[in-house]
Scaffold this active site. Sequence first.
Site: not given
Length: 812
Positions: A222, A256, A540
């Site tokens: 990256h 970013y 469940d």
Amino acid sequence: VPRVVIIGAGIVGCSVADELTERGWTDVTVVEQGPLFTTGGSSSHAPGLVFRTNASRTLTEFGDYTVRKFRDLSLDGKPCFRPVGGLELATTQERWDDLRRKSGLAASWGIRSELLSADDCTELWPTVDGEQIFGGLYTPDDGLATALRAGEAQARRASGRGAVFLAHHTVLDIERRNGRVSAVVTDHGAVPADIVVSAAGFWGPTIGRMVDVDIPLLPMAHQYAKTTQLPELVGLNDEHTEARRPILRHQDADLYFREHVDRLGIGSYAHRPMPVDLDDLAADPSSAMPSMLTFTDADFDPSWQESLRLLPGLADTKLDEGFNGVMSFTSDGMPLIGESRDVPGFWMAEAVWVTHSAGVAKALAEWLVDGRPSTDLHECDLHRFEPVQRDPQYVRQRATDAFVEVYDVVHPLQPAEHPRPLRTSPFYPRQQELGAFFLEAGGWERPHWYESNAASVDELTLPERGDWASRYWSPIAAAEAEATRNRVALYDMTPLKRLEIRGPGALEFLQRMTTGQMNRKPGAVGYTLLLDEAGGIRSDVTVARLGDDVFQAGVNGALDLDWLQQHLPADGSVAIRDITTGTCCVGVWGPSARALVQPLTTEDFSHEGFGFFKARHANIAGVPVTAMRVSYVGELGWEIYADADVGLRLWDSLWEAGEHLGVTAAGRSAFNSLRLEKGYRAWGTDMTAEHHPYEAGVGFAVRMTKGDFVGRSALDNLAAQPTGRKLVPLVFDHPEHVVMGKEPVYHEGVPVGYVTSAAYGYTLRASIAYAWIDSNWTDPGTQVHVEYFGQAYPASVATEPLFDPEMTRIRR
Ligand code: FAD
């Protein structure tokens, strides 16, 4: 106190050492191949942006813990976290809408946030070209972690409590005695260990190979680069402050940004996926920083151009230094936490961002020391994958896609695109012929509706729902719901995991593992819970007793199988077999279900002959089946199980026999609406191990009188204690107000909870949801509002079940 050896002194290893020693496990040795603490791993160069808000509540909680912890940490007077805030920009309408949705997520998980106009954004970030943006989402408590400092500060605390950190110790092997880990072998000798925690980051698969454990992560490069000096930053920050402006995300371009004193750092996910081969890395032991690969300029160029467009001031700068940094990606973007089942004592915390590091470390330490993490980890649990999802090719494909999609606007129903189709039920050819619209879950193709039912939609009047709620949805679902309530429908239940639990110890085992009474006559079926020791709902399940020593359980996935296997008695008196792939299941539900099935069998399928919550073997149109009279949609009918090879014949026979009754194939979309009308919970969405049965509204499934079972002693206290929250149904004032789940719920403007599941109730002709709400506001009739894309949708707390409380439709 057990001897723990942690492999890796990156941010995760240091954090785990701190959290373990804080809990009194002080015999901790951290072995690190590199120097301390600039080890050469991903943490050594992580720019440390911490954006906490995530669709996953668990990851958000991890991020929040990291911030709270690092905020109070310092190293030699220098801070480990800078609360500069976070700013996510929108340059498209779609992103702007998504940020509004995200501000709702933030509110649901308790993160402060504010939507800002373009002008407000440029006030915070003058370099940004305000003309290009719609606005931004500001999260004032996000900020910058200094990973190296935070790692070292935590390591010092751990050392103060007795932990030992060994630099330049490369782990070569892990020894086992009687199958359990016994020592970690390094190039400087062996370190004895009762527990090994692999915190080796993207090297995880190499460490895993030492104990023959496949680690499903993919190391990927990256890109990160820094500019030369940006004039407008000169004098703003100094070496001590480093950064003042919020960390910045421009996700429409996969970018970013953060300040580095007077320079700007730019991270990009816009480039082609670049998987890294660990063997290639290992071939170059001379590299001081193995996680930093050579910068490939051409890959970064479009990102640089896009940065110049958003931040025109960068024209005065150049790219100065960059690298292709290596980090981990997984098939679902989530971390890998847990203990190997094949090698007891071998634990891991991998594929963890700096953002989540302290939260993950705390959860792991709780798990080790207390036997149970206090945070729901089902999305991060190492054992969440189906066997096909652990296949290296699958991991590579999905992790690559996860990289590409990392900043995408992702719809909650959006399925994986590759590899598909992967798993199909025997009914698949018919589903295709009927024009099924498939989504994917657990690798399975699952029909959500069938285009063949489109003609029936015309007669129905449906409220307009918004664009977002219309994605992966069709009005056809209404026609399928209507067919289920008024005639009969076939549902493919094959993808739901089925286990056969067999042996002389099976009854005793299930009595211990579940909250229900299992000691009933063969033919009995029960809805029951699997609890952990603290009374949290692990799952469940529906359990059918098919013989004295034979049970079949419908469970919630790979984690349930893992949980049950972990608790098997050592004497071999119980065997569990996952029969999902070798069998299939069709749900036949609706008022005409009996008229459909009865003529196909000689068994008595009458109400008296085949009662509700009963199971039996039968032959249907020449196919041996197990039929269970249960219904998740709240209608008369059966789940019919058969071997997979005869599944298609079973489907065809039911289809033919039902034609005169108007039988309809129906999908998950209708199913979800029908089950919510009945108030049937979906584990993992509506409730998790963080909840106990009484607050989750499933206390009816607990038989305290049956004797001891896992979690029982905790329930004694929990039943008496008032809890601060409750899972309750909401009905919206306006039927067109359909939401998706995870939206915040407000009472008189104050956040009081969040939505778990939501759907339009086709039978009720109302939009409905389930939500966890502060118990001060759970009385039926209480007015609340749900925030959806920044809008307030009025709703009120209702009494459940919303549909057919007398169960007359099922018991007939
Ligand atoms: P590492 O820091 O890699 O630590 C693993 C350690 O294990 C290493 O020190 C290694 O030497 C050691 N080790 C491995 N094998 C052995 C062996 N055989 N024997 C002994 N020791 C061994 N995350 C964020 O949250 N925010 C960001 O802004 C951010 N930006 C990033 C930017 C880039 C360019 C990259 C590459 C990553 C970024 N990340 C970010 C991700 C983040 O850096 C990582 O996820 C994180 O640092 C991983 O920490 P770790 O402790 O698991 O791994």
